[in-house]
Design an enzyme around this catalytic site. Structure first.
Site, short mmCIF file in Angstrom:
data_model
loop_
_atom_site.label_atom_id
_atom_site.label_comp_id
_atom_site.label_asym_id
_atom_site.label_seq_id
_atom_site.Cartn_x
_atom_site.Cartn_y
_atom_site.Cartn_z
N LYS A 10 17.02 -67.98 -7.03
CA LYS A 10 17.03 -67.31 -8.34
C LYS A 10 16.62 -65.87 -8.17
O LYS A 10 15.87 -65.51 -7.24
CB LYS A 10 16.10 -68.00 -9.34
CG LYS A 10 14.60 -68.04 -8.99
CD LYS A 10 13.79 -66.82 -9.38
CE LYS A 10 12.37 -66.88 -8.87
NZ LYS A 10 11.63 -65.64 -8.88
N PRO A 98 15.40 -66.77 1.59
CA PRO A 98 14.16 -66.25 2.21
C PRO A 98 12.94 -67.08 1.80
O PRO A 98 12.87 -67.56 0.67
CB PRO A 98 14.06 -64.83 1.64
CG PRO A 98 15.43 -64.46 1.21
CD PRO A 98 16.14 -65.73 0.84
N VAL A 99 11.99 -67.25 2.73
CA VAL A 99 10.78 -68.03 2.46
C VAL A 99 9.68 -67.09 1.96
O VAL A 99 9.49 -66.00 2.51
CB VAL A 99 10.32 -68.76 3.74
CG1 VAL A 99 8.99 -69.49 3.51
CG2 VAL A 99 11.39 -69.74 4.20
N GLY A 102 10.08 -64.52 -3.16
CA GLY A 102 10.28 -64.24 -4.58
C GLY A 102 11.65 -64.68 -5.07
O GLY A 102 12.12 -64.26 -6.13
N ALA A 104 12.38 -68.16 -4.97
CA ALA A 104 12.19 -69.57 -5.32
C ALA A 104 12.93 -70.54 -4.40
O ALA A 104 13.52 -71.53 -4.85
CB ALA A 104 12.57 -69.82 -6.79
N GLY A 105 12.89 -70.26 -3.10
CA GLY A 105 13.56 -71.13 -2.13
C GLY A 105 12.96 -72.53 -2.08
O GLY A 105 13.69 -73.52 -2.00
N ALA A 108 14.16 -74.41 -5.02
CA ALA A 108 15.56 -74.85 -4.85
C ALA A 108 15.59 -76.14 -4.03
O ALA A 108 16.31 -77.09 -4.36
CB ALA A 108 16.37 -73.76 -4.15
N ASP A 140 9.53 -72.84 -11.37
CA ASP A 140 10.92 -72.41 -11.15
C ASP A 140 11.86 -73.57 -10.84
O ASP A 140 13.06 -73.36 -10.68
CB ASP A 140 10.98 -71.44 -9.95
CG ASP A 140 10.30 -70.11 -10.21
OD1 ASP A 140 10.15 -69.74 -11.39
OD2 ASP A 140 9.93 -69.44 -9.23
P1 ATP Z 1 8.00 -68.63 -5.91
O1 ATP Z 1 8.50 -67.30 -6.39
O2 ATP Z 1 8.68 -69.82 -6.56
O3 ATP Z 1 6.51 -68.77 -5.81
P2 ATP Z 1 8.90 -67.80 -3.36
O4 ATP Z 1 10.36 -67.64 -3.46
O5 ATP Z 1 8.09 -66.54 -3.31
O6 ATP Z 1 8.41 -68.78 -4.44
P3 ATP Z 1 9.13 -69.99 -1.53
O7 ATP Z 1 10.14 -69.72 -0.48
O8 ATP Z 1 9.47 -70.94 -2.60
O9 ATP Z 1 8.58 -68.63 -2.09
O10 ATP Z 1 7.80 -70.46 -0.78
C1 ATP Z 1 6.51 -70.40 -1.36
C2 ATP Z 1 5.59 -71.20 -0.44
O11 ATP Z 1 5.94 -72.58 -0.57
C3 ATP Z 1 5.77 -70.84 1.03
O12 ATP Z 1 4.79 -69.95 1.43
C4 ATP Z 1 5.65 -72.17 1.74
O13 ATP Z 1 4.40 -72.30 2.37
C5 ATP Z 1 5.73 -73.26 0.66
N1 ATP Z 1 6.87 -74.22 0.85
C6 ATP Z 1 6.78 -75.54 0.71
N2 ATP Z 1 7.96 -76.13 0.92
C7 ATP Z 1 8.87 -75.16 1.16
C8 ATP Z 1 10.26 -75.16 1.42
N3 ATP Z 1 10.99 -76.28 1.45
N4 ATP Z 1 10.84 -73.97 1.62
C9 ATP Z 1 10.11 -72.83 1.57
N5 ATP Z 1 8.79 -72.78 1.35
C10 ATP Z 1 8.16 -73.93 1.12
#
Ligand code: ATP
Length: 300
Positions: A10, A98-99, A102, A104-105, A108, A140
């Site tokens: 997202k 991307p992990v 930002g 919401a991987g 997803a 999210d």
């Molecule tokens: P959001 O904005 O929803 O907080 P984000 O996009 O910044 O999320 P994500 O990639 O969703 O970040 O990861 C947030 C944290 O969730 C990561 O630091 C990781 O430790 C944890 N996590 C748990 N399961 C997963 C997964 N399947 N993929 C990615 N991160 C994961």
């Protein structure tokens, strides 16, 4: 039998953030758009529970929690408990989102796991129950089920689809270091001690979407977390400037960052901006939105 479900990243076209509520959550008014960067979650029959994660070379495999701590484990347990069944499947996640970026991987993956395991276990969970389980997993996650473009309220978990007939082109620049969402909210609180109770409304953004004109959309993009993310990562301001100097209509931080997004006039312009940014950045992606929420792509 095995089932593969694809779920999108997202972006927040509008992210209005209010002062923290009594429960500690920040009230949000956001407009989400699902974009074509997707993770695939495959669930196959198995007597026990295993979870494997595959990442492209630009994602640090250690950044994704192993089985037991992954949000996919939580999704599986929550769904199984809801129906009183045992958790049993062999699940593999192929990440392209991307992990900690930002986008919401993790959300997803949770949404895709709910859909895949619901089908694999033949549970026929209603849409309302699936959305409620998704909201328990994270703010999210319901949007990752719904996809398209949607207004998000509450802490972002109450989603209502909105009209978005155009296709918008984005250049996405992930960062090699993640940013913790709670840390960005903490810095937001420090920088905005007088944040309003009611977050900024999304009227201007919704009107801009309806025009289908990227120049108008560029002027309406809004992210209240951007200053906090830039304060924690000042290097991102240079990247935003570079993207705009490279022909993007507008650069902005994606949600809590640190991924940066650049809106381009059309597909060709997006490819040109990406080519320019690639001269100095190792990972530059081109995508578009809106796209569908979590959906089955393979039944085998
Ligand atoms: P959001 O904005 O929803 O907080 P984000 O996009 O910044 O999320 P994500 O990639 O969703 O970040 O990861 C947030 C944290 O969730 C990561 O630091 C990781 O430790 C944890 N996590 C748990 N399961 C997963 C997964 N399947 N993929 C990615 N991160 C994961």
């Amino acid at each position: 039998m095995s089932i593969t479900v694809r779920a999108p990243a997202k972006i927040n076209l509008h992210l209005g953030v209010g002062a923290p509520r009594a429960d500690g959550f920040h009230p949000l008014v956001t407009v989400y758009q699902a974009v074509g960067l997707c993770d695939d979650v495959t669930a196959a029959e198995s007597p026990g529970w295993t979870l494997g994660v595959t990442v492209p070379d630009w994602i640090d495999p250690d950044a994704v929690p192993v089985t037991g701590a992954n949000i996919v484990d939580r999704a599986a347990r929550l769904l199984a408990d809801h129906h009183g069944v045992e958790v049993h499947a062999s699940v593999s996640v192929i990440k392209s989102i991307p992990v900690a970026g930002g986008m919401a991987g993790g959300s997803a993956d949770a949404a895709a796991a709910l859909v895949a395991l619901d089908r694999l276990w033949g549970l026929e969970t209603t849409d309302d129950d699936l959305l409620a389980l998704a909201a328990e997993l994270g703010s999210d996650v319901p949007f990752a089920l719904v996809g398209g473009t949607a207004l998000g309220t509450g802490r972002g978990e109450l989603v209502e689809p909105v009209a978005d007939p155009a296709t918008w082109w984005w250049v996405v620049v992930p960062s090699d270091q993640g940013l913790s969402t709670p840390a960005v909210y903490r810095r937001f609180d420090e920088l905005s001690p007088d944040a309003p109770e009611e977050p900024a409304d999304a009227r201007a953004l919704l009107l801009a979407l309806a025009t289908g004109d990227p120049v108008i959309l560029a002027g309406a993009l809004h992210n209240d977390l951007e200053s906090a993310a830039l304060d924690l990562r000042p290097d991102l301001a240079d990247l935003l400037e570079l993207g705009e100097a490279s022909g993007a209509l507008r650069g902005l931080v994606s949600g809590s960052g640190p991924t940066c997004l650049f809106l381009a006039e059309d597909a060709d312009a997006a490819r040109e901006v990406a080519a320019r940014l690639s001269e100095s950045r190792s990972v530059v992606l081109v995508t578009n939105g809106p796209v569908a929420g979590a959906h089955v792509v393979t039944y085998a």
